[in-house]
Motif scaffolding. Structure first.
Motif, PDB file in Angstrom:
ATOM      1  N   PHE A 130      -6.846   9.293  -5.892  1.00  0.00           N
ATOM      2  CA  PHE A 130      -8.792  10.146  -6.306  1.00  0.00           C
ATOM      3  C   PHE A 130      -8.475   9.357  -7.252  1.00  0.00           C
ATOM      4  O   PHE A 130      -9.994   8.849  -7.620  1.00  0.00           O
ATOM      5  N   GLU A 131      -7.975   9.128  -8.534  1.00  0.00           N
ATOM      6  CA  GLU A 131      -8.797   8.150  -9.933  1.00  0.00           C
ATOM      7  C   GLU A 131      -7.332   7.709 -10.548  1.00  0.00           C
ATOM      8  O   GLU A 131      -6.856   8.158 -10.297  1.00  0.00           O
ATOM      9  N   VAL A 169      -2.514  -1.882   5.505  1.00  0.00           N
ATOM     10  CA  VAL A 169      -4.238  -1.316   5.466  1.00  0.00           C
ATOM     11  C   VAL A 169      -4.009  -0.290   5.891  1.00  0.00           C
ATOM     12  O   VAL A 169      -4.395   0.975   5.275  1.00  0.00           O
ATOM     13  N   ASP A 170      -3.366   0.662   6.851  1.00  0.00           N
ATOM     14  CA  ASP A 170      -3.312   1.363   7.468  1.00  0.00           C
ATOM     15  C   ASP A 170      -2.796   2.754   6.225  1.00  0.00           C
ATOM     16  O   ASP A 170      -3.271   3.403   6.237  1.00  0.00           O
ATOM     17  N   SER A 171      -1.937   2.455   5.822  1.00  0.00           N
ATOM     18  CA  SER A 171      -1.166   3.048   4.391  1.00  0.00           C
ATOM     19  C   SER A 171      -2.794   3.080   4.116  1.00  0.00           C
ATOM     20  O   SER A 171      -2.503   4.649   3.194  1.00  0.00           O
ATOM     21  N   PHE A 172      -3.082   2.060   3.015  1.00  0.00           N
ATOM     22  CA  PHE A 172      -3.418   2.509   1.787  1.00  0.00           C
ATOM     23  C   PHE A 172      -5.438   3.703   2.897  1.00  0.00           C
ATOM     24  O   PHE A 172      -5.464   4.023   1.540  1.00  0.00           O
ATOM     25  N   ASN A 173      -5.475   3.223   3.743  1.00  0.00           N
ATOM     26  CA  ASN A 173      -6.670   4.246   4.137  1.00  0.00           C
ATOM     27  C   ASN A 173      -6.119   5.727   4.347  1.00  0.00           C
ATOM     28  O   ASN A 173      -6.753   5.938   3.665  1.00  0.00           O
ATOM     29  N   ALA A 174      -4.592   5.593   4.453  1.00  0.00           N
ATOM     30  CA  ALA A 174      -4.033   6.898   4.441  1.00  0.00           C
ATOM     31  C   ALA A 174      -3.830   7.915   3.822  1.00  0.00           C
ATOM     32  O   ALA A 174      -3.576   8.257   2.937  1.00  0.00           O
ATOM     33  N   LEU A 175      -3.629   6.514   2.300  1.00  0.00           N
ATOM     34  CA  LEU A 175      -3.885   7.228   0.841  1.00  0.00           C
ATOM     35  C   LEU A 175      -4.938   7.532   0.030  1.00  0.00           C
ATOM     36  O   LEU A 175      -4.623   7.850  -1.388  1.00  0.00           O
ATOM     37  N   MET A 176      -6.293   6.970   0.466  1.00  0.00           N
ATOM     38  CA  MET A 176      -6.977   6.430  -0.495  1.00  0.00           C
ATOM     39  C   MET A 176      -7.967   8.272  -0.460  1.00  0.00           C
ATOM     40  O   MET A 176      -8.554   8.013   1.347  1.00  0.00           O
ATOM     41  N   VAL A 207       2.360   7.978  -4.701  1.00  0.00           N
ATOM     42  CA  VAL A 207       1.966   7.044  -5.730  1.00  0.00           C
ATOM     43  C   VAL A 207       3.558   5.717  -5.417  1.00  0.00           C
ATOM     44  O   VAL A 207       3.414   4.500  -5.235  1.00  0.00           O
ATOM     45  N   ARG A 208       4.745   5.836  -5.025  1.00  0.00           N
ATOM     46  CA  ARG A 208       6.104   5.064  -4.803  1.00  0.00           C
ATOM     47  C   ARG A 208       5.931   4.577  -3.199  1.00  0.00           C
ATOM     48  O   ARG A 208       6.046   3.443  -3.094  1.00  0.00           O
ATOM     49  N   ARG A 209       4.716   5.388  -2.587  1.00  0.00           N
ATOM     50  CA  ARG A 209       4.426   5.087  -1.292  1.00  0.00           C
ATOM     51  C   ARG A 209       3.465   3.500  -1.285  1.00  0.00           C
ATOM     52  O   ARG A 209       3.357   3.327  -0.680  1.00  0.00           O
ATOM     53  N   PHE A 210       2.751   4.468  -2.471  1.00  0.00           N
ATOM     54  CA  PHE A 210       1.140   3.637  -2.093  1.00  0.00           C
ATOM     55  C   PHE A 210       2.049   1.731  -2.801  1.00  0.00           C
ATOM     56  O   PHE A 210       1.490   0.512  -2.409  1.00  0.00           O
ATOM     57  N   ASN A 211       2.519   2.499  -3.745  1.00  0.00           N
ATOM     58  CA  ASN A 211       3.777   0.587  -4.389  1.00  0.00           C
ATOM     59  C   ASN A 211       4.060  -0.477  -3.132  1.00  0.00           C
ATOM     60  O   ASN A 211       4.289  -1.193  -3.438  1.00  0.00           O
ATOM     61  N   THR A 212       4.827   0.465  -2.494  1.00  0.00           N
ATOM     62  CA  THR A 212       5.778   0.144  -0.724  1.00  0.00           C
ATOM     63  C   THR A 212       4.990  -0.764  -0.397  1.00  0.00           C
ATOM     64  O   THR A 212       4.924  -1.886   0.135  1.00  0.00           O
ATOM     65  N   GLU A 213       4.478  -0.011   0.366  1.00  0.00           N
ATOM     66  CA  GLU A 213       3.048  -0.315   1.660  1.00  0.00           C
ATOM     67  C   GLU A 213       2.183  -1.077   1.111  1.00  0.00           C
ATOM     68  O   GLU A 213       1.582  -2.028   2.256  1.00  0.00           O
ATOM     69  N   VAL A 214       1.119  -0.534   0.267  1.00  0.00           N
ATOM     70  CA  VAL A 214       0.135  -1.167   0.072  1.00  0.00           C
ATOM     71  C   VAL A 214       0.046  -2.223  -0.418  1.00  0.00           C
ATOM     72  O   VAL A 214      -0.101  -3.735  -0.467  1.00  0.00           O
ATOM     73  N   ILE A 215       0.831  -2.280  -1.870  1.00  0.00           N
ATOM     74  CA  ILE A 215       0.830  -3.152  -2.521  1.00  0.00           C
ATOM     75  C   ILE A 215       2.144  -4.421  -2.488  1.00  0.00           C
ATOM     76  O   ILE A 215       1.250  -5.135  -2.076  1.00  0.00           O
TER      77      ILE A 215
END
Length: 137
Positions: A118-119, A22-29, A9-17
């Motif tokens: 996942f959700e 987009v590569d991080s988004f795809n890796a984390l979704m 979740v921390r990675r998503f907030n930093t790298e995606v938001i």
């Protein structure tokens, strides 16, 4: 497991938001991801999520910053209280650019499965912010 899920979740907030990666988004979704808080009529899958961040939020707030205040994890769920902030230099959901520093309070619950989102459920102060900005313009 809970610490690993919090790191996702921390990675998503930093790298995606923050970074719009987009590569991080795809890796984390997860391909089966469901955004349970998507507004009516909006895609509640992965594409709706990245569209909101990279087509709505980031153009309006290019200096976007995410500050995580609290994270609590239990099982496969991570609850995060955070603030999304920056300068509104572009239109935001119909509100013209104001040049003002803005912040959006957020509480998210994310279910993580195999290291991926996942959700998602969330509540934000975005509606209140938009009303305030609209009154000021």
């Amino acid at each position: 497991m809970t610490e690993n899920n919090k790191a996702v979740v921390r990675r998503f907030n930093t790298e995606v938001i923050e970074q719009g990666n987009v590569d991080s988004f795809n890796a984390l979704m997860d391909v089966g991801f469901i955004n349970r808080s998507a507004p009516a009529g909006m895609d509640n899958g992965p594409q709706g999520m990245i569209w909101f961040f990279n087509e709505i939020l980031r153009p309006a707030i290019p200096d976007i910053k995410v500050t995580i205040h609290d994270q609590i994890a239990e099982g496969d769920s991570v609850t995060t209280r955070k603030t999304i902030s920056g300068t509104q230099t572009g239109p935001l959901l119909g509100v013209p650019a104001t040049g003002k520093a803005i912040s959006i309070g957020v509480i998210d619950i994310v279910r993580v499965r195999d290291g991926k989102y996942f959700e998602h459920w969330g509540i934000t102060t975005l509606p209140e912010l938009l009303a305030t900005l609209a009154q000021a313009t």
